[in-house]
Structures are given as structure tokens and as C-alpha cells.
Design an enzyme around this catalytic site. Structure first.
Site, PDB file in Angstrom:
ATOM      1  CB  SER A 137      -0.508  -0.035   1.008  1.00 48.35           C
ATOM      2  OG  SER A 137      -1.737   1.423   0.929  1.00 48.35           O
ATOM      3  CG  ASP A 183      -6.338  -3.200  -4.056  1.00 52.09           C
ATOM      4  OD1 ASP A 183      -6.993  -2.672  -3.520  1.00 52.09           O
ATOM      5  OD2 ASP A 183      -5.096  -3.358  -3.939  1.00 52.09           O
ATOM      6  CG  HIS A 227      -5.567  -2.189   0.017  1.00 55.44           C
ATOM      7  ND1 HIS A 227      -4.988  -1.906  -0.522  1.00 55.44           N
ATOM      8  CD2 HIS A 227      -4.992  -1.479   0.865  1.00 55.44           C
ATOM      9  CE1 HIS A 227      -3.910  -1.269  -1.312  1.00 55.44           C
ATOM     10  NE2 HIS A 227      -4.189  -0.599   0.771  1.00 55.44           N
TER      11      HIS A 227
END
Ligand SMILES: *[C@@H]1O[C@H](CO)[C@@H](O)[C@H](O)[C@H]1NC(C)=O
Ligand SMILES: *[C@@H]1O[C@H](CO)[C@@H](O)[C@H](O)[C@H]1NC(C)=O
Ligand SMILES: *[C@@H]1O[C@H](CO)[C@@H](O)[C@H](O)[C@H]1NC(C)=O
Ligand SMILES: *[C@@H]1O[C@H](CO)[C@@H](O)[C@H](O)[C@H]1NC(C)=O
Ligand SMILES: *[C@@H]1O[C@H](CO)[C@@H](O)[C@H](O)[C@H]1NC(C)=O
Ligand SMILES: *[C@@H]1O[C@H](CO)[C@@H](O)[C@H](O)[C@H]1NC(C)=O
Ligand SMILES: *[C@@H]1O[C@H](CO)[C@@H](O)[C@H](O)[C@H]1NC(C)=O
Ligand SMILES: *[C@@H]1O[C@H](CO)[C@@H](O)[C@H](O)[C@H]1NC(C)=O
Length: 525
Positions: A187, A399, A439
Site C-alpha cells: 500500500s 483490491d 487490499h
């Protein structure tokens, strides 16, 4: 036999308790040895493997007041000045069972939070590991307000400073120093890994960068643009989470079997171009709980379309289809997305009253600002390639926060900028599409690829991205696939099946025979 060895271990343990061993002594004395400019050591403490470490200083919004530590290590906590008005909080964890490798962890979102779970994860594999707070505490973007030095830490300086100091300390702590240097992050952590590759090509020999928040400014514009599409929950364009479930079911109906398997997983969302008009309620419908209005379908189509700028240029590719159910409660809530709101309020405009009513003019203003090149979009990786560095990039194909399509866009950007086809990029840059991963983890599929302590199912290089990177750097054996575990019931539960994820631009196809749960029934083509 077993009993007596247990007894002798217990006996040794009590000796160790009675008097410090050499490692503990070294740890206790280390604080006084450290004399580096801009560094103030808060404490150095020995942590015994099996400790549930309490973290009272961690900001409440970081939502981590404790961390299990599985191996013996020396924990060093510091404050490091990065300018006359900014500082990072830095921790270095030195495991007793050291393998001669250095590693930096990263951060997430707009934080502000040392990722203790990543420190614990890397230390468990014998890495001397550092983690920093990215220049501010907590998850909010408020500390950026009128404070460019804090933005600078966030853009690149926190990680780089932690690496420079962390490497010094590693050499001081272990007489043998270290041989190789690694990075693991996802991320914002994925963006930080890419920033290092682009800006500091000598910082790492191997970088594992997941679901990266690269194209960062446009990413925040993109996540700001959902609110004007859906409107507030009372708008006729708004979809409830139940409505998004209807959209998701229709997308799966149209796209799940493109890869040959009906398993609730879309292997390749780029092959999925759903037509959602099928969801419009028929004229004679008596029950509209399973269908949508035309306005809602248009909104869903727009959410699943790219974001273009004031001159029609592509800013950010579409949200990949398949992520609707997870994205709805975060991104399509009928309110401005929190990270975007903070970015525009505290960085782009320095105006806490900015409403969140985003237009593409706001995207243009944000991109023109691009502070400290936080975009992280440089396409020429020649310096990193020349150092012999390797980068393993992965992205979850469902995601819900950072579209995986952006990773594909970046891969093309690098290929086209460097004038290299995939087989040449393979020498130092490999990108893996992880189907069924949300994610950085979670999702419907085989997302346990060893990217963190929660998703750890194996330390075999074939099934663990961190160990795959070590093998690539140290033995020259590069990963062809990334094998992931599908957990029966989420992290920590037994593995239901494994799947080998393909190296982009290959696509995973179910060839059979047998069940989709059989990893050998799939082929990368
Ligand atoms: C660690 O301590 C915290 C806080 O005391 C507690 O909530 C958590 O359950 C503990 N974890 C374990 C594995 O014991
Ligand atoms: C702090 O740093 C800034 C930027 O480097 C500089 O302009 C300023 O004079 C410094 N202030 C002090 C008090 O040293
Ligand atoms: C570094 O590599 C050399 C050669 O393989 C080895 O002898 C040495 O022990 C390694 N050093 C560390 C710190 O692991
Ligand atoms: C962050 O929190 C730590 C621990 O409480 C504190 O020492 C440090 O000063 C804080 N940093 C900033 C930038 O507020
Ligand atoms: C609605 O009309 C279609 C087409 O005429 C028909 O097939 C369907 O059964 C009708 N549905 C209801 C609920 O009346
Ligand atoms: C409409 O359909 C849904 C889902 O099939 C069902 O749960 C609900 O009871 C139905 N409502 C009416 C009024 O028939
Ligand atoms: C966006 O603008 C509309 C129309 O002016 C207004 O009703 C709404 O409250 C605004 N949204 C926010 C978050 O301020
Ligand atoms: C394949 O495996 C799944 C999960 O174990 C099971 O639900 C399904 O019935 C199996 N399908 C076939 C055709 O064996």
C-alpha cells in the site's frame, strides 16, 4: 528421552534468567554506544521470544497497543531529527538468530504508524529490521497542515533516513555487519518501496512492493471522485452496500468463468468488461430488491470507469471489477473518502474547510503541486537495474482501495520508458497478479503469499514473497510464479488450497482436469 531434553532446556533457561547472557548484555549496553548525529536513543531493551509486547506509546488511531514477538531480539527505539522542524520515530529490532540481512518495513495510508507486525515478521526470519513512523503519529493527514517538512518525511525522507541509520546501527550491533539489504511493504509501503527503487537505487538489493500507492496524487483524486458520482445516500444515483452486492453478483456471473473456473474469483479483471444494463428493473417488476434504476447503473458504470483530467488525459485507470462488495463500505459511502479529504485539506489547499466536492480541476491542482514528487511514477529504473537490484511487485486482483489496474499501467510505463519487453524486464523487475486478494490481504482467494505475519503460510521461497526475494538476490534464482494459500476461514485457519499466481503479462487459466482447488490444474499462458 524427550523429557530429559526438555528438562535440560529448562535448566539452561533458568541459568539464562539468573544472569544475562552475552546477547542481553550487548543489548543493554548498546544504547551507550550509539553516537550518531540527529539521533536520540529513547531506550534499548531485550525482548524474549514469546513476549506479548505492550506498545503504550503508539498513537491510539494506529490501533495497535500490543504485538506478539516470537523470537529473542534487542529492541532499540529512537527519535531522529529530519530537519529543524520535523523528526521520525524509528525502531530497530536486532534478532539473536541473525541471518546477516538488513530489512526496512514501510507504512500504510496517510500514517504515521510504525508497523510493529512487520518488524515482528521480518525479525522472525532473522533480518535486522527497522520501522519508522513516517514523520508523524497516527493515521490522520492533519500533521501535514502548513508543515511541508512533515510531507517531505512522508513522501520519501522517513524511509531513507531509517535505512541510512538502520544500516549504521546494524553494523555497530553485529560485528559481522550485513551482506544484503531488503525492503518489504504494501500500500503506502508499496509506494515507499518504489520510491526507494526510483530515488535511492543503492538502498536495497531486493524490494518487495505490494499494492503500491504509486501515481499517488492521482490515486487520491481518483478516490475523491466517487463521492460526486454516487452523491449522498439520499441521491437517486446512490447504491447501498446491498445494491453493490447485486452489481458484484452480476459481474461474477459475466466474468467468473472467463478463466475457466467458477470459483468466485476473477483471475484477470482486465478481461472483464461487464455490461450492467442487465440490472435495470424491468417495467413490470413487482420486486425491485434485486434490480437497480438506470441512474444507479450509470453511477456504477462511472465508478468502474477511468478518471480523466481537464484535457481528457488519463489520470487513473478504472477500479477493477470484482472488488465492489469490499469497496462499497469504504469508497462508495456517500461521503468524501477520508484520505482524499485529508490530502486536499491539509496538503493541496491548506484549507480545512474544503468540502470534498471534487472536480477534475482539483485533480489538476493536486498534480501541479505533487510535493516532493510523491507521485512515485518515474519510469526509468536504469540506476536501480545497474546496481543489480531486484524488485518483486504484486497486486491483489480484487483490491478495494488501490486499483490493480494502476500497477499494470506502471508496468507498461516502465517497459515503454526503458524500451524493454517483459522478458528483459524480468531480469530485475517482476510483477505478479494475485487473484482473489483484496487490499494487501483478505479477499476470496489464495492471498497468503507471505507478505506479512497475517498471511504467512509457508517460508518456502515458492510460497513466500520475502523468501523468494532472498533467493533471487542471493542465489540468482528468480520467481516464475508466486504461490498463495487460500485459508479456510481467514488468516490463522487451515489452508484450504493453494494457487500459483502468474507473472504479468501472463494470465492464469484453468485447464483441469479436476477441481479449481488443484493448483496443478492451472496454467500461466
Ligand atoms: C496481548 O496483549 C493484549 C493487551 O493486553 C491483548 O489484548 C492480546 O489478546 C494479547 N495477545 C495475546 C496473543 O495474548
Ligand atoms: C530551519 O530550516 C529552514 C529550512 O532549511 C531554514 O530556512 C530556517 O532558517 C531554519 N530555522 C532555524 C531556526 O534554524
Ligand atoms: C556474508 O557473506 C559471506 C560470503 O558468503 C559470508 O562468509 C558471511 O558470513 C556473510 N556475512 C553475514 C553477516 O552474513
Ligand atoms: C510520536 O510519538 C512518540 C511516542 O510517543 C513521541 O516520542 C514523538 O515525539 C511523536 N512524534 C511526533 C512527530 O509527534
Ligand atoms: C414481465 O414481463 C416479461 C416479458 O413480458 C415476462 O417474461 C415476465 O414474466 C413478467 N414478470 C412479471 C413479474 O410479471
Ligand atoms: C423481494 O426479493 C427478495 C430477494 O429475493 C426477498 O428477500 C424479498 O422478500 C422480496 N420482497 C417481496 C416484497 O416480495
Ligand atoms: C457538495 O455540494 C452539494 C451541493 O452544493 C451540497 O449539498 C453538499 O453538502 C456538498 N458536500 C459536502 C461534503 O460538502
Ligand atoms: C471443488 O472444491 C470445492 C471446495 O472444496 C467444492 O465445494 C466443490 O464441490 C468441488 N467441485 C468439484 C467438481 O469437485
Amino acid at each position: 528421552m524427550i523429557r530429559s531434553s526438555v528438562l535440560s532446556i529448562l535448566a539452561l533457561g533458568s541459568v539464562a534468567l539468573a544472569s544475562q547472557d552475552d546477547f542481553q548484555t550487548k543489548c543493554a549496553q548498546f544504547q551507550n554506544k550509539i553516537n550518531l548525529p540527529h539521533v536520540k536513543v529513547n531506550f534499548a531493551e531485550y525482548i524474549q521470544g514469546g513476549t506479548n509486547l505492550s506498545l503504550p506509546d503508539n498513537a491510539p488511531s494506529c490501533d495497535a497497543s500490543s504485538q506478539e514477538v516470537s523470537v529473542d531480539l534487542c529492541r532499540v527505539a529512537m527519535a531522529v531529527d529530519t530537519s529543524n522542524s520535523s523528526q521520525i520515530t524509528l525502531e530497530a529490532w536486532f534478532p539473536r538468530e541473525y541471518k546477516g540481512r538488513f530489512l526496512s518495513t514501510g507504512n500504510g495510508g496517510l500514517s504515521g504508524c510504525i508497523q510493529y507486525y512487520d518488524l515482528a515478521y521480518a525479525a522472525q526470519f532473522g533480518f535486522a529490521t527497522v520501522g519508522a513512523n513516517n514523520g508523524h503519529n497516527g493515521t490522520s493527514g492533519k500533521p501535514f497542515y502548513h508543515h511541508p517538512e512533515v510531507v517531505k518525511d512522508f513522501a520519501y525522507r522517513s524511509i531513507h533516513t531509517g535505512v541510512v541509520i538502520g544500516k549504521e546501527l546494524t553494523k555497530m550491533f553485529y560485528d559481522e555487519g550485513f551482506n544484503k539489504s531488503y525492503y518489504l511493504g504494501c500500500s503506502t509501503g508499496g509506494r515507499q518501496g518504489w520510491k526507494s527503487v526510483q530515488k535511492y537505487p543503492n538502498d536495497f538489493d531486493g524490494v518487495v512492493a505490494g499494492s503500491p500507492a504509486i501515481n499517488f496524487v492521482n490515486l487520491l483524486s481518483w478516490s475523491a471522485h466517487f463521492y460526486p458520482i454516487t452523491g449522498s445516500p439520499s441521491s437517486d444515483t446512490f447504491l447501498t452496500t446491498a445494491d453493490w452486492q447485486i452489481v458484484h453478483d452480476e459481474i461474477l456471473r459475466q466474468c467468473d468463468t472467463i478463466d475457466g473456473a467458477k470459483d468466485n474469483i476473477i483471475e484477470d479483471p482486465d478481461l472483464c468488461d461487464p455490461i450492467l444494463d442487465t440490472l435495470i428493473c424491468p417495467r413490470n417488476a413487482t420486486n425491485t430488491s434485486k434490480c437497480l434504476s438506470g441512474a444507479q447503473v450509470r453511477a456504477a458504470d462511472q465508478v468502474l470507469s477511468p478518471l480523466y483530467g481537464v484535457n481528457g488525459e488519463l489520470l487513473y485507470r478504472r477500479m477493477q471489477p470484482g472488488s465492489e462488495v469490499l469497496a462499497a463500505p469504504i469508497m462508495y459511502t456517500g461521503e468524501p473518502f477520508e484520505y482524499s479529504l485529508d490530502w486536499f485539506r491539509y496538503v493541496v489547499y491548506n484549507d480545512p474547510s474544503w468540502s470534498g466536492n471534487f472536480t477534475v480541476k482539483d485533480a489538476a491542482a493536486a498534480l501541479a503541486q505533487n510535493p516532493y514528487n510523491i507521485q512515485t511514477w518515474d519510469g526509468d529504473l536504469t540506476p536501480f537495474q545497474k546496481t543489480g537490484g531486484k524488485v518483486l511487485h504484486y497486486h491483489g486482483m480484487m483490491d478495494q482501495l488501490i486499483s490493480s489496474e494502476d500497477s499494470k499501467e506502471y508496468y507498461s510505463h516502465v517497459a515503454e520508458t526503458m524500451n524493454l519487453p517483459p522478458q528483459d524486464l524480468d531480469e530485475f523487475y517482476r510483477f505478479f497478479t494475485i487473484s482473489g486478494m483484496a487490499h494487501c490481504g483478505d479477499g476470496n482467494g489464495a492471498y497468503g503469499i507471505g507478505q506479512g505475519v497475517d498471511t504467512y503460510a509457508s517460508s518456502e521461497p515458492g510460497s513466500n514473497v520475502l523468501m523468494a526475494m532472498v533467493k533471487w538476490v542471493e542465489e540468482g534464482v528468480a520467481p516464475e510464479t508466486v504461490r498463495g494459500a487460500k485459508f479456510e476461514n481467514g488468516p490463522g485457519t487451515p489452508v484450504e488450497y493453494w494457487r500459483k499466481h502468474c507473472k504479468w503479462p501472463k494470465h492464469n487459466v484453468f485447464k483441469g482436469p479436476g477441481n479449481y482447488t488443484d493448483e496443478n490444474s492451472w496454467e500461466c499462458v
